[in-house]
Design a protein around this motif. Structure first.
Motif, PDB file in Angstrom:
ATOM      1  N   LEU A 117       2.483 -13.233  -1.320  1.00 20.57           N
ATOM      2  CA  LEU A 117       2.419 -13.058  -2.768  1.00 20.57           C
ATOM      3  C   LEU A 117       2.014 -14.366  -3.443  1.00 20.57           C
ATOM      4  CD1 LEU A 117       5.584 -10.853  -3.472  1.00 20.57           C
ATOM      5  CD2 LEU A 117       3.242 -10.141  -2.943  1.00 20.57           C
ATOM      6  N   ARG A 118       2.554 -15.455  -2.971  1.00 19.92           N
ATOM      7  CA  ARG A 118       2.241 -16.763  -3.560  1.00 19.92           C
ATOM      8  C   ARG A 118       0.762 -17.098  -3.409  1.00 19.92           C
ATOM      9  NH1 ARG A 118       4.707 -22.609  -1.545  1.00 19.92           N
ATOM     10  NH2 ARG A 118       3.461 -23.919  -2.953  1.00 19.92           N
ATOM     11  N   TYR A 119       0.194 -16.730  -2.253  1.00 20.08           N
ATOM     12  CA  TYR A 119      -1.197 -17.090  -1.989  1.00 20.08           C
ATOM     13  C   TYR A 119      -2.164 -15.918  -2.174  1.00 20.08           C
ATOM     14  CZ  TYR A 119       0.960 -21.273  -0.105  1.00 20.08           C
ATOM     15  OH  TYR A 119       1.688 -22.435   0.033  1.00 20.08           O
ATOM     16  N   SER A 120      -1.677 -14.822  -2.740  1.00 19.25           N
ATOM     17  CA  SER A 120      -2.522 -13.645  -3.035  1.00 19.25           C
ATOM     18  C   SER A 120      -3.267 -13.145  -1.795  1.00 19.25           C
ATOM     19  CB  SER A 120      -3.525 -13.976  -4.152  1.00 19.25           C
ATOM     20  OG  SER A 120      -2.864 -14.401  -5.313  1.00 19.25           O
ATOM     21  N   LEU A 121      -2.530 -13.002  -0.696  1.00 19.22           N
ATOM     22  CA  LEU A 121      -3.139 -12.530   0.556  1.00 19.22           C
ATOM     23  C   LEU A 121      -3.023 -11.011   0.654  1.00 19.22           C
ATOM     24  CD1 LEU A 121      -1.718 -15.244   2.995  1.00 19.22           C
ATOM     25  CD2 LEU A 121      -3.898 -15.247   1.772  1.00 19.22           C
ATOM     26  N   PHE A 168      -2.709  -7.400   2.430  1.00 18.18           N
ATOM     27  CA  PHE A 168      -2.199  -6.705   3.614  1.00 18.18           C
ATOM     28  C   PHE A 168      -3.296  -5.877   4.282  1.00 18.18           C
ATOM     29  CE2 PHE A 168      -0.192  -2.723   5.266  1.00 18.18           C
ATOM     30  CZ  PHE A 168       0.479  -3.285   6.341  1.00 18.18           C
ATOM     31  N   GLU A 169      -4.202  -5.304   3.487  1.00 14.91           N
ATOM     32  CA  GLU A 169      -5.233  -4.395   4.022  1.00 14.91           C
ATOM     33  C   GLU A 169      -6.218  -5.097   4.938  1.00 14.91           C
ATOM     34  OE1 GLU A 169      -3.226  -2.477   0.779  1.00 14.91           O
ATOM     35  OE2 GLU A 169      -4.167  -4.473   0.935  1.00 14.91           O
ATOM     36  N   ARG A 170      -6.352  -6.403   4.826  1.00 17.10           N
ATOM     37  CA  ARG A 170      -7.201  -7.127   5.793  1.00 17.10           C
ATOM     38  C   ARG A 170      -6.592  -7.065   7.191  1.00 17.10           C
ATOM     39  NH1 ARG A 170      -8.599 -12.919   5.475  1.00 17.10           N
ATOM     40  NH2 ARG A 170      -9.775 -12.292   7.312  1.00 17.10           N
ATOM     41  N   PHE A 171      -5.277  -6.948   7.219  1.00 16.60           N
ATOM     42  CA  PHE A 171      -4.550  -6.908   8.486  1.00 16.60           C
ATOM     43  C   PHE A 171      -4.416  -5.478   9.002  1.00 16.60           C
ATOM     44  CE2 PHE A 171      -0.114  -6.451  10.241  1.00 16.60           C
ATOM     45  CZ  PHE A 171      -0.403  -6.924  11.508  1.00 16.60           C
ATOM     46  N   LEU A 172      -3.994  -4.575   8.122  1.00 17.70           N
ATOM     47  CA  LEU A 172      -3.715  -3.195   8.539  1.00 17.70           C
ATOM     48  C   LEU A 172      -4.026  -2.258   7.379  1.00 17.70           C
ATOM     49  CD1 LEU A 172      -2.515  -1.927  11.146  1.00 17.70           C
ATOM     50  CD2 LEU A 172      -0.299  -1.912  10.017  1.00 17.70           C
ATOM     51  N   SER A 173      -4.801  -1.228   7.687  1.00 17.78           N
ATOM     52  CA  SER A 173      -5.153  -0.265   6.651  1.00 17.78           C
ATOM     53  C   SER A 173      -5.130   1.132   7.244  1.00 17.78           C
ATOM     54  CB  SER A 173      -6.551  -0.568   6.094  1.00 17.78           C
ATOM     55  OG  SER A 173      -6.995   0.493   5.264  1.00 17.78           O
ATOM     56  N   PRO A 174      -4.525   2.106   6.540  1.00 18.85           N
ATOM     57  CA  PRO A 174      -4.491   3.479   7.064  1.00 18.85           C
ATOM     58  C   PRO A 174      -5.884   4.083   7.201  1.00 18.85           C
ATOM     59  CG  PRO A 174      -3.618   3.374   4.811  1.00 18.85           C
ATOM     60  CD  PRO A 174      -3.805   1.970   5.261  1.00 18.85           C
ATOM     61  N   GLU A 175      -6.866   3.491   6.538  1.00 17.01           N
ATOM     62  CA  GLU A 175      -8.234   4.005   6.616  1.00 17.01           C
ATOM     63  C   GLU A 175      -8.997   3.414   7.797  1.00 17.01           C
ATOM     64  OE1 GLU A 175      -9.904   3.097   2.845  1.00 17.01           O
ATOM     65  OE2 GLU A 175      -8.434   4.284   1.742  1.00 17.01           O
ATOM     66  N   SER A 184       0.770 -10.104   5.485  1.00 20.69           N
ATOM     67  CA  SER A 184       1.822  -9.085   5.501  1.00 20.69           C
ATOM     68  C   SER A 184       3.152  -9.652   5.023  1.00 20.69           C
ATOM     69  CB  SER A 184       1.989  -8.533   6.928  1.00 20.69           C
ATOM     70  OG  SER A 184       3.155  -7.751   7.029  1.00 20.69           O
ATOM     71  N   ILE A 185       3.727  -9.014   3.993  1.00 17.30           N
ATOM     72  CA  ILE A 185       5.044  -9.444   3.525  1.00 17.30           C
ATOM     73  C   ILE A 185       6.123  -9.034   4.530  1.00 17.30           C
ATOM     74  CG2 ILE A 185       5.666  -7.382   2.167  1.00 17.30           C
ATOM     75  CD1 ILE A 185       6.714  -9.316  -0.001  1.00 17.30           C
ATOM     76  N   VAL A 186       5.899  -7.960   5.271  1.00 21.52           N
ATOM     77  CA  VAL A 186       6.833  -7.551   6.323  1.00 21.52           C
ATOM     78  C   VAL A 186       6.900  -8.646   7.397  1.00 21.52           C
ATOM     79  CG1 VAL A 186       7.104  -5.977   8.287  1.00 21.52           C
ATOM     80  CG2 VAL A 186       6.754  -5.054   6.000  1.00 21.52           C
ATOM     81  N   ALA A 187       5.744  -9.170   7.808  1.00 20.74           N
ATOM     82  CA  ALA A 187       5.731 -10.260   8.796  1.00 20.74           C
ATOM     83  C   ALA A 187       6.457 -11.482   8.253  1.00 20.74           C
ATOM     84  CB  ALA A 187       4.291 -10.609   9.166  1.00 20.74           C
ATOM     85  N   ARG A 201      -1.415 -17.321  11.555  1.00 17.62           N
ATOM     86  CA  ARG A 201      -2.865 -17.497  11.419  1.00 17.62           C
ATOM     87  C   ARG A 201      -3.522 -16.121  11.318  1.00 17.62           C
ATOM     88  NH1 ARG A 201      -6.343 -20.118  15.511  1.00 17.62           N
ATOM     89  NH2 ARG A 201      -4.668 -21.405  16.345  1.00 17.62           N
ATOM     90  N   GLY A 202      -4.696 -16.081  10.734  1.00 19.78           N
ATOM     91  CA  GLY A 202      -5.451 -14.838  10.668  1.00 19.78           C
ATOM     92  C   GLY A 202      -4.906 -13.864   9.642  1.00 19.78           C
TER      93      GLY A 202
END
Length: 641
Positions: free
Chosen positions: A377-381, A383-390, A363-366, A357-358
């Motif tokens: 990738l299938r659902y076009s989610l 990663f930056e919503r979860f974790l971003s270096p900025e 994350s493809i790593v998760a 959830r959330g």
């Protein structure tokens, strides 16, 4: 200014102190004071909030606590009860002092609790470095010895305290709130100071902001003790002087002890504690011998990638390499291993785990580590919503477990990292409008129906305040203006509205720390459930660099687990929840029929109506419908569009 309040209770002295931190510090600034202390009864609940709000206002925060001291904190006999506890003010002079105060307060709750969180002299000696102590109020041992006529014993006690904390680190505290016992004891305290050479410190036992707030504090105390204001046997302060006084007022109280007043600022300036925000204290994942965290992380990702994607596409490979790079650079490799471990443990024990959830589902790593079951990738989610270096903040993967077995997962974590490294999190409940009215009506000794009538006029709007209800409900305003009883109850309720009423335990938050928890955060025993919990609210734990995980107990997963077990017992067919297809035509027919009781997230009336008008025919239709049922789309009319 040459005075600082060093004996002060906020609303976190629950239902005793009436000082809300923001207004308190605004008043301190208004009075021209440069420093102020927080010394709540036996707890450090409000310390981080006090520190951050003081810094915002340019006020020097002095971190402290008024602790309860007994002869033997392991003794829970009647002889060592309430009367045998003595108050003592402790202030943190240094970072070591803060760590020692944290340990003292934690010990008081986890080992010494008996009516109150108690410490004894041996524990004070053990954790005395970096602390400044003062003799406290009429409930301090020094005052009690003097009031009992034991002057020599009082002097001996003062010398003993000075020997524990060190010369210049213990003070004889004087107060005058126009109480008879204080008038008697102040001259004796001055005599002790002269006899022992221990300096005086002039304080005011601040429990509320202004003199007129004494009434609100009395109401809070009646809520705490279950009494009414008219009860002759209730606990009361017997004075209206426990407010945040100006330096001028303090000088009028003690005109002959200017040095004791000015010494407060000297002590405040000696006290320096700084919280380091944003420095992560992630525990190290215990890898197998010869393998580093980074190597294990890479191995699990590679294995999962080849299992999840057959064949592995360049898009999947590039996405995984990018995520691994960000996760490694930001120092969150151990975080992913920790989450992987407890999810892997849960599945190995047959505990049903949610698919994800959330933002963590992006994350493809998760996904490759089997932390989530959704292909980003299938659902076009993203990663930056979860974790971003900025964006420098802790990652946050919320995990659902079947509610009946959630505790097994938490116990596994305690086994891996150590029980004193794992804790649940405290929460605080505040007096909202209707609760404030009901409590005030009871304290003022009105029948239940009187308060209930006012509450019904306030209504059920989420977050409504009494003032807003008066502005928007003519019937309530009329009753307030014309009925004396209604006005009396509402005025009392407004004086306590928003104050902290009590504590609880967060439903799902769990902290995992690389060190014993008490090294960083004061701890306590949950008086209802008996478990060990933090004294700092979960809002602050990520800021302090502590790993907070949300272990969500979801009844839907219990039902799913039971259903799968029943199917296997009755038919011999083993159902694996993760393998249930999301393109089952009969499932969509069921949703279209409106017969959706028990279907997670879509059983409400809005979905029944929506699905009849916009029948879901594939999984993405359900996703879109759930996305529509959010405050933004609902308020903007987007659902109708």
């Amino acid at each position: 200014m040459a005075f600082a309040h060093l004996h002060l209770h906020t609303e976190y002295s629950l239902l005793d102190g009436a000082n809300r931190i923001g207004p308190l510090l605004d008043r301190v600034k208004e009075l021209g004071m440069d420093a102020c202390a927080i010394t709540d009864h036996g707890v450090m609940y409000g310390v981080v909030d006090f520190y951050t709000e003081a810094k915002k206002r340019g006020i020097h925060p002095v971190i402290g606590c008024e602790v309860y001291v007994c002869e033997n904190m392991d003794d829970r006999s009647a002889a060592n009860g309430m009367r045998a506890m003595n108050h003592l003010i402790l202030l943190c002079e240094t970072q070591e002092g803060y760590q020692n105060l944290t340990k003292l307060v934690s010990e008081g709750w986890t080992r010494g609790f008996y009516y109150r969180p108690r410490v004894d002299m041996a524990t004070l000696k053990k954790y005395s470095k970096g602390l400044i102590a003062s003799s406290a109020c009429l409930s301090g041992k020094l005052d009690r010895l003097l009031l009992d006529g034991n002057f020599e014993s009082a002097c001996a006690h003062a010398r003993e305290m000075e020997s524990i904390f060190g010369k210049g680190h213990y003070f004889v505290e004087i107060m005058d709130h126009d109480l008879e016992d204080e008038k008697r004891v102040v001259p004796l305290l001055v005599q002790v100071s002269r006899e022992t050479g221990i300096p005086l410190l002039a304080t005011n036992d601040c429990h509320y902001l202004r003199r007129e707030d004494a009434d609100a504090q009395e109401v809070l105390m009646c809520i705490q003790t279950g009494k009414t204001l008219d009860d002759t046997n209730r606990m009361r302060m017997e004075t209206r002087e426990l407010y945040v006084k100006s330096e001028e007022e303090m000088r009028k109280v003690f005109p002959e002890y200017a040095d004791a007043i000015e010494r407060t600022e000297e002590v405040a300036k000696r006290c320096h504690v700084d919280f380091v925000f944003g420095e992560t204290k992630l525990p190290r994942f215990p890898t197998e011998a010869g393998e580093t965290s980074e190597q294990m992380f890479r191995r699990l990702c590679e294995k999962g990638l080849t299992e999840r994607y057959q064949p592995v596409t360049p898009e999947a490979r590039d996405r995984m390499e990018y995520e691994i790079g960000v996760i490694s650079k930001m120092g969150y490799v151990d975080y992913f291993l920790i989450v992987w471990d407890f999810i892997n443990y849960a599945r190995s024990q047959g505990i049903v785990v949610g698919p994800g959830r959330g933002s963590g589902a992006g994350s493809i790593v998760a996904y490759c580590m089997y932390i989530t079951q959704l292909d980003p990738l299938r659902y076009s989610l993203l990663f930056e919503r979860f974790l971003s270096p900025e964006r420098v903040e802790m990652p946050d993967i919320d995990v659902d477990f079947e509610q009946g077995r959630r505790e097994e997962v938490i116990n596994h974590i305690k086994d891996v990292y150590g029980e004193d490294h794992v804790s649940q999190v405290i929460t605080f409940g505040t007096l909202q409008a209707k609760n404030a009215v009901r409590d005030s009506a009871r304290v003022l000794d009105y029948p239940y129906g009187v308060g209930d009538r006012i509450c019904k006029m306030i209504g059920d709007e989420l977050g409504i305040t009494i003032d807003k209800a008066l502005d928007t409900n003519p019937d309530l305003k009329k009753a307030y203006d014309t009925e004396e009883d209604v006005k009396r109850i509402i005025d009392a309720a407004k004086s306590i509205e928003g104050h902290v009423r009590g504590e609880g335990v967060h439903a799902c938050a769990t902290i995992i720390c690389r060190d014993p928890m008490a090294d960083h955060v004061p701890m306590k025993r949950d008086t209802k459930g008996g478990g060990i919990i933090t004294q700092y609210d979960g809002h602050y734990t990520p800021d302090l660099g502590l790993l907070k995980m949300d272990f969500l107990g979801l009844r839907t997963l219990d039902v799913l687990s039971i259903a799968c077990r029943n199917i296997e017992e009755r038919t011999g067919t083993k159902i694996v929840p993760e393998e249930i297809p999301t393109d089952d035509e009969k499932a969509f027919c069921l949703m279209q029929s409106g017969n959706m009781d028990g279907l997670f997230q879509v059983e409400g009336a809005l979905y029944v109506s929506l699905f009849k008008r916009l029948p879901p025919k594939q999984f993405s239709d359900v996703v879109a419908s759930i996305a529509l049922n959010r405050p933004g789309p609902l308020e903007s009319g987007m659902v109708e569009d």
